[in-house]
Structure formats: structure tokens, C-alpha cells
Scaffold this motif. Structure first.
Motif, PDB file in Angstrom:
ATOM      1  N   TRP A 122       0.800  -1.216   0.000  1.00 48.10           N
ATOM      2  CA  TRP A 122       0.000   0.000   0.000  1.00 48.10           C
ATOM      3  C   TRP A 122       0.838   1.273   0.000  1.00 48.10           C
ATOM      4  CZ3 TRP A 122      -4.206  -1.414  -1.847  1.00 48.10           C
ATOM      5  CH2 TRP A 122      -4.822  -2.610  -1.462  1.00 48.10           C
ATOM      6  N   GLU A 123       1.991   1.237   0.596  1.00 45.67           N
ATOM      7  CA  GLU A 123       2.849   2.430   0.597  1.00 45.67           C
ATOM      8  C   GLU A 123       3.286   2.782  -0.824  1.00 45.67           C
ATOM      9  OE1 GLU A 123       7.054   4.019   2.567  1.00 45.67           O
ATOM     10  OE2 GLU A 123       6.086   2.217   3.374  1.00 45.67           O
ATOM     11  N   ASN A 143       0.157   4.025  -2.879  1.00 48.89           N
ATOM     12  CA  ASN A 143      -0.168   5.437  -2.654  1.00 48.89           C
ATOM     13  C   ASN A 143       0.882   6.365  -3.246  1.00 48.89           C
ATOM     14  OD1 ASN A 143      -2.692   5.561  -0.875  1.00 48.89           O
ATOM     15  ND2 ASN A 143      -1.463   4.056   0.219  1.00 48.89           N
ATOM     16  N   ARG A 144       2.143   5.944  -3.181  1.00 47.69           N
ATOM     17  CA  ARG A 144       3.219   6.761  -3.757  1.00 47.69           C
ATOM     18  C   ARG A 144       3.045   6.900  -5.274  1.00 47.69           C
ATOM     19  NH1 ARG A 144       7.357   6.756  -6.639  1.00 47.69           N
ATOM     20  NH2 ARG A 144       7.118   4.555  -7.142  1.00 47.69           N
ATOM     21  N   ASN A 171     -11.629   6.860   1.424  1.00 44.11           N
ATOM     22  CA  ASN A 171     -11.596   6.447   2.837  1.00 44.11           C
ATOM     23  C   ASN A 171     -12.248   5.083   3.051  1.00 44.11           C
ATOM     24  OD1 ASN A 171     -10.332   8.821   3.948  1.00 44.11           O
ATOM     25  ND2 ASN A 171     -12.237   9.912   3.548  1.00 44.11           N
ATOM     26  N   HIS A 225      -9.471  -0.074   1.108  1.00 42.35           N
ATOM     27  CA  HIS A 225      -8.399  -0.622   1.935  1.00 42.35           C
ATOM     28  C   HIS A 225      -7.040  -0.105   1.462  1.00 42.35           C
ATOM     29  CE1 HIS A 225      -6.394  -3.411   4.588  1.00 42.35           C
ATOM     30  NE2 HIS A 225      -5.661  -3.879   3.584  1.00 42.35           N
ATOM     31  N   GLY A 226      -6.265   0.423   2.398  1.00 39.80           N
ATOM     32  CA  GLY A 226      -4.886   0.797   2.093  1.00 39.80           C
ATOM     33  C   GLY A 226      -4.685   2.167   1.482  1.00 39.80           C
ATOM     34  N   MET A 227      -5.745   2.820   1.032  1.00 37.11           N
ATOM     35  CA  MET A 227      -5.605   4.118   0.370  1.00 37.11           C
ATOM     36  C   MET A 227      -5.618   5.254   1.405  1.00 37.11           C
ATOM     37  SD  MET A 227      -7.948   3.526  -3.051  1.00 37.11           S
ATOM     38  CE  MET A 227      -7.525   5.086  -3.808  1.00 37.11           C
ATOM     39  N   GLN A 228      -4.568   6.051   1.408  1.00 39.33           N
ATOM     40  CA  GLN A 228      -4.404   7.135   2.383  1.00 39.33           C
ATOM     41  C   GLN A 228      -4.931   8.451   1.790  1.00 39.33           C
ATOM     42  OE1 GLN A 228      -0.204   6.973   3.140  1.00 39.33           O
ATOM     43  NE2 GLN A 228      -0.309   4.968   4.100  1.00 39.33           N
ATOM     44  N   ALA A 240      -6.383  11.206   3.044  1.00 35.51           N
ATOM     45  CA  ALA A 240      -6.018  12.487   3.669  1.00 35.51           C
ATOM     46  C   ALA A 240      -4.585  12.880   3.316  1.00 35.51           C
ATOM     47  CB  ALA A 240      -6.183  12.396   5.182  1.00 35.51           C
ATOM     48  N   THR A 241      -3.663  11.928   3.367  1.00 31.39           N
ATOM     49  CA  THR A 241      -2.255  12.213   3.070  1.00 31.39           C
ATOM     50  C   THR A 241      -2.072  12.602   1.606  1.00 31.39           C
ATOM     51  OG1 THR A 241      -1.565  10.603   4.738  1.00 31.39           O
ATOM     52  CG2 THR A 241       0.079  11.259   3.123  1.00 31.39           C
TER      53      THR A 241
END
Length: 557
Positions: free
Chosen positions: A331-332, A335-336, A461, A464-467, A469-470
Motif C-alpha cells: 500500500w505504501e 499510494n506513492r 476512505n 483498503h490501504g488508500m491514504q 487524507a495524506t
């Protein structure tokens, strides 16, 4: 065991390379198609301008095109290809191949029968449909001409549905180039026939030249659709699948076609919302004044050129990677990658937006201005274009974020966001169309696209795994940065532009009068922007540069 693993790795590598080549080729075809689409609009501008006949052609072409988008494209991409691929995977013996052929024939029969029925009904009902797109005070001659053009182009639905079916077979067999080329072929034929046929058409009614050109373009659309189907047919034949018809009872009762219909029905609801939005916008545009429909179409063609080159390509490229990362639950990195794709879109679309706001009149004049596309046509299109272009980032970023949902197998949330977007668009169009005309319709699309973006982030939101807010926080910071850079880069262009235009105003060729100023101002804007990116060491720009360098080194090695 090691040998088998090595063989599998080689096969996977070869498959990846083949798909990559197909993707690159398809991107090139998409780019060529957008360019040819722009040339088609330039031809329309040269012959029709923003006259009543330009609106008539736009409305007449939209009606069969509406059914094409709703049924043909949707049916093939969402329902036929996945079902066909399932048959191909089970096609291991003569019996299973026979069942696959029966499914192919049944689907072709079903598509041909249904589109033939709609085409006949559309031709008959054209005089009743056309008035819905005009105000009560519209000249009866324009209404009659629009109905005539609609009748010419309605058979386009039948031939383009056959073309879409052929595309489905080819894409199901991992053959993409022929289908990718057909839009280029279509637009080229429309342009060619318009130029050839306009002076040759008989004119016993003493119609104006614009009316003859609209008829010529209509014949071009129908001919282009026929060529889209005919061009793909030899490639379909090479696959070994026969394009034969079967009985209607067999077509409706075939297990494969039943599955196709079951897959289509839910998606038609979402597609119908989008098409209803287009329908309502065009209908109101036709009622608020002559030239509004055509000016909206000219403006959207410029916007779609940018979207087609960048947003669609990036969205297509990142989807397989996002799917792989989601499957591995990385997930990191997921999102990147998503944030990087969003930032790349911002890096492209925000500067383009600011440059277009300053030099939009010059761009429109360069692309469209001719004898029939007058200074008034330029101003009418410019008024619309300014409101369209400020929504460029939101429309583009929506095409980047949606694949992040698809990568996790979720199509419901982006569809729901889309339906909300279309509802907002229709509501705003109904409120703004009459007081603001074309500008109100263009602003409605931009505002609705912003709403779509907001809801996509809200729905993140739930994934699963998706950030969310960031990503949103970093995206907003980068957007503000790009806006600041773009404003700074636009300042010298704003002040220098009048002097550059004056220097070339004495020439008669519009490529010199507007083309050279656009080139010079674009260079000033780009150089200023690049200097700012370098001075502030922008990470996204450096990332793109590193990737280009790495690719060059890999090619050399």
C-alpha cells in the motif's frame, strides 16, 4: 523445476514486452486520432463556422452517436470482451471451439438486429426528435435540414456497431493496432469527403454553402463508419473466427449472449446518466442561441486533445501497476505511485490552463479562424473555452484516480461519484444555460468535475490501504506550488503578447499571424516555468527527468 520456472519467466517477460509494445502503439494511435479529430473540427470550422448549419450538423451527429456510446462501445468493452476471453480460455477442443463460434455469431446477430431496429426507428422519428434541441422560434428550414442530416447519419449507428464488434474480437485476441487506427481513418475520410463533395453536391434549392458542407460532412461520417468496419474485417478473418449470422431465436437464447446482456444492463444505468447529461446540455445549448452548440464542440475538441495525450495515457499505464501492488498489498508503494501520477497531471495541466487563459484567443484563431469562422466565432468559442479550460485538471485527475479503485476491483464507488457529478452538471446547466448561454454550460461541466474529484477522495476512505487524507494534503500543496509557478510564468507572456501580435499582424497567412506569436509566447512561458522548477528543485520534474535518462541509458545498453 528450475527449468520450468525459467521458461515461465521467459514467457511472462515476452508477454509483458508484447503488451508494452501494444500499449505504446495504442498510445501513438490515440494521439494520431486526437490530432485527426482536431483537423476534422478545423475542417468543420472552415466550412461551417458557428452558423446555424454548424449547430444542425452537431445535433444531427450527436443523436446516433448517443446510441453508439450507450450501447455499442459499452456492450463491447464491458460485456463482450470479458465473455469472449472466457470462451477463448476454455477453447481446448473442437466442441468448445464450436460453442465459441456460436457465441460470436449469436452476438453479431443480436447487435445487428437491435441496431438495425434503432436505426430504422431513428430515421422515421427524426422530424419528431430534432425540435427537442431547438427553441420554438427556430426557423422551420433549419429544423428540416437538421432532420435530413440526422437521417443521413443514423445508419452510422449500424455500421459503427459492427466496427465495435470487430474491435471486440480483435482486442479479445490481443490484437490492438487495427482498431486503434480506425478513428484516424474515420476522421481522415470525413475531412477528405467534405473537401471533395461540398462543391460537387447538386443544389436545386439554392441552399447556402454551409448547408452543402454540412451534408457533405454527414456523408463523410457515414462513409467513415463503413470504412471503420471494413478495415477491421480482414484482420478478424485472420483470427479464424467467422462473422456469420444465425437465427434470432438462437441469438437471444445463446448462454453467452445471455451473460453479455446480464453484464450490460447494470452498466447502462451509469452510462445513461452520462449520456443524459450530454443530451440535456446539447438540447439547452441549441435553445439558447445560434452557434452555442458548435462553439462548445470546438472548445471541447481542444480540451480533449490535451486529455487524450496525457490523462488517458497515464491512467492506462498505471492501472496494471496499481493492480499488481494492490494484489501484493504493497500500500505504501500504491499510494506513492498514485500521488506521483496526480502530481504529473498537475505539472502538465495547471501550466497549460494558465497559458490558455492568457493566449486562448490566439490558439483558437490559429486552429479555427477562417472566412466562415469569423472574429465573432472566435470570441464565442473563447468565452466557452475559458470556462472549459479551468476544469482541465479536475477532468484529467478524475481519469487518474478512478483506476486506483478499479485496481482493487471496485467499480461502484467511481460510478457513484460519476452519477453525482452528472447530477450536479445537469442541475447547473438548467440554472445557468439561459442567463450565461455557452459559458454557463461550460462552467457547469467544470464545477461538476470538481465535485467528482471531491467525492472520489471522500470514497477513498472506504478503500483498503488508500491514504486519502495524506494524498489530498500533498496534492493540494503541489497544486498551490504549480499555480504560483504558472502565475509567474504567465506574467511576461501577458505583457509581451500584444507587442508580438502587433509585429506579425501585417501578414495574410494565419499560420504566421497567430502561429508564430503562439510559438514565441509558449516558449517564453515554458522557459520561465522550467527555470522555476530547476531553481526550486521540484521533485516531480526531477523524477520525470531521471526516468527519461534511465530509459535512454537502457536503450543504449
Amino acid at each position: 523445476m528450475k527449468k520450468t520456472n525459467g521458461t515461465n519467466a521467459q514467457q511472462n517477460g515476452a508477454k509483458h514486452t508484447s503488451l508494452l509494445k501494444s500499449g505504446i502503439l495504442l498510445s501513438v494511435m490515440t494521439f494520431a486520432s486526437r490530432i485527426m479529430g482536431l483537423i476534422r473540427e478545423m475542417t468543420k470550422a472552415a466550412f461551417l463556422g458557428t452558423s446555424a448549419y454548424a449547430d444542425a450538423f452537431g445535433i444531427a451527429f450527436m443523436i446516433p452517436n448517443l446510441f453508439r456510446r450507450l450501447f455499442a462501445e459499452n456492450s463491447i468493452s464491458v460485456a463482450f470482451i470479458p465473455t469472449f476471453r472466457g470462451y477463448l480460455e476454455d477453447c481446448t477442443d473442437g466442441e468448445s471451439r464450436k460453442k465459441t463460434q456460436e457465441f460470436v455469431s449469436a452476438t453479431l446477430t443480436l447487435v445487428s438486429f437491435l441496431t438495425a431496429c434503432v436505426t430504422v426507428l431513428g430515421i422515421i422519428a427524426a422530424p419528431l426528435i430534432v425540435p427537442l434541441f431547438y427553441s420554438g422560434s427556430t426557423d422551420s428550414a433549419i429544423l428540416a435540414e437538421t432532420a435530413f442530416l440526422t437521417r443521413i447519419m443514423f445508419p452510422y449507428l449500424f455500421v459503427i456497431s459492427a466496427a465495435a464488434f470487430f474491435q471486440g474480437i480483435l482486442n479479445g485476441c490481443n490484437i490492438f493496432a487495427p482498431s486503434g487506427f480506425t478513428p484516424v481513418l474515420f476522421n481522415g475520410i470525413v475531412v477528405l469527403i467534405t473537401y471533395i463533395l461540398t462543391p460537387q453536391l447538386p443544389n436545386p434549392e439554392n441552399l447556402p454553402q454551409e448547408a452543402l458542407a454540412a451534408r457533405a460532412m454527414s456523408f463523410g461520417v457515414l462513409t467513415g463508419g463503413c470504412f471503420q468496419a471494413l478495415f477491421q474485417w480482414p484482420f478478424v478473418k485472420k483470427t479464424g473466427w467467422k462473422t456469420t449470422l444465425t437465427g434470432l431465436r438462437k441469438a437471444f437464447t445463446n448462454p453467452g449472449t445471455k451473460k453479455v446482456v446480464a453484464l450490460i444492463v447494470p452498466t447502462i444505468i451509469g452510462m445513461a446518466a452520462y449520456q443524459l447529461n450530454d443530451l440535456v446540455s446539447t438540447a439547452l445549448a441549441g435553445k439558447v442561441g445560434t452557434g452555442t452548440v458548435s462553439s462548445l464542440q470546438y472548445s471541447l475538441r481542444l480540451q480533449e486533445l490535451i486529455l487524450g495525450i496525457f490523462a488517458v495515457s497515464i491512467g492506462t499505464v498505471i492501472l496494471p501497476d496499481l493492480s499488481g501492488l494492490a494484489k501484493k498489498q504493497q500500500w505504501e508503494e500504491f499510494n506513492r505511485m498514485l500521488l506521483q501520477a496526480i502530481n504529473i497531471i498537475a505539472l502538465i495541466t495547471i501550466p497549460v490552463t494558465f497559458y490558455s487563459l492568457v493566449c486562448g484567443k490566439d490558439i483558437i484563431s490559429l486552429v479555427y479562424k477562417t472566412k466562415n469562422f469569423t472574429g465573432q466565432s472566435v470570441l464565442m468559442t473563447l468565452e466557452v473555452f475559458r470556462f472549459h479550460i479551468i476544469g482541465l485538471f479536475f477532468i484529467a485527475v478524475n481519469r487518474i484516480i478512478s483506476p486506483a479503485f478499479y485496481a482493487q476491483g471496485n467499480t461502484k464507488l467511481p460510478t457513484l461519484a460519476g452519477i453525482i457529478c452528472f447530477t450536479v452538471n445537469i442541475a447547473l446547466v438548467l440554472i445557468l444555460a439561459f442567463p450565461l448561454k455557452g459559458a454557463g454550460i461550460a462552467f457547469s461541466l467544470t464545477a461538476a468535475s470538481l465535485v467528482n474529484t471531491v467525492f472520489l477522495f471522500i470514497f477513498m476512505n472506504k478503500m483498503h490501504g488508500m491514504q486519502a487524507a495524506t494524498i489530498a494534503k500533498k496534492m493540494i500543496i503541489f497544486i498551490i506550488r504549480m499555480i504560483c509557478f504558472s502565475v509567474i510564468a504567465a506574467c511576461p507572456v501577458y505583457f509581451v503578447r500584444p507587442y508580438i501580435l502587433r509585429a506579425f499582424s501585417g501578414f495574410s497567412n494565419r499560420l504566421i499571424v497567430y502561429g508564430i506569436p503562439v510559438l514565441i509566447t509558449a516558449l517564453i512561458f515554458a522557459i520561465t516555468g522550467i527555470v522555476l522548477l530547476v531553481l526550486f528543485k521540484d521533485e516531480t520534474a526531477y523524477s520525470i527527468t531521471r526516468k527519461i535518462k534511465n530509459r535512454r541509458q537502457n536503450k543504449q545498453n
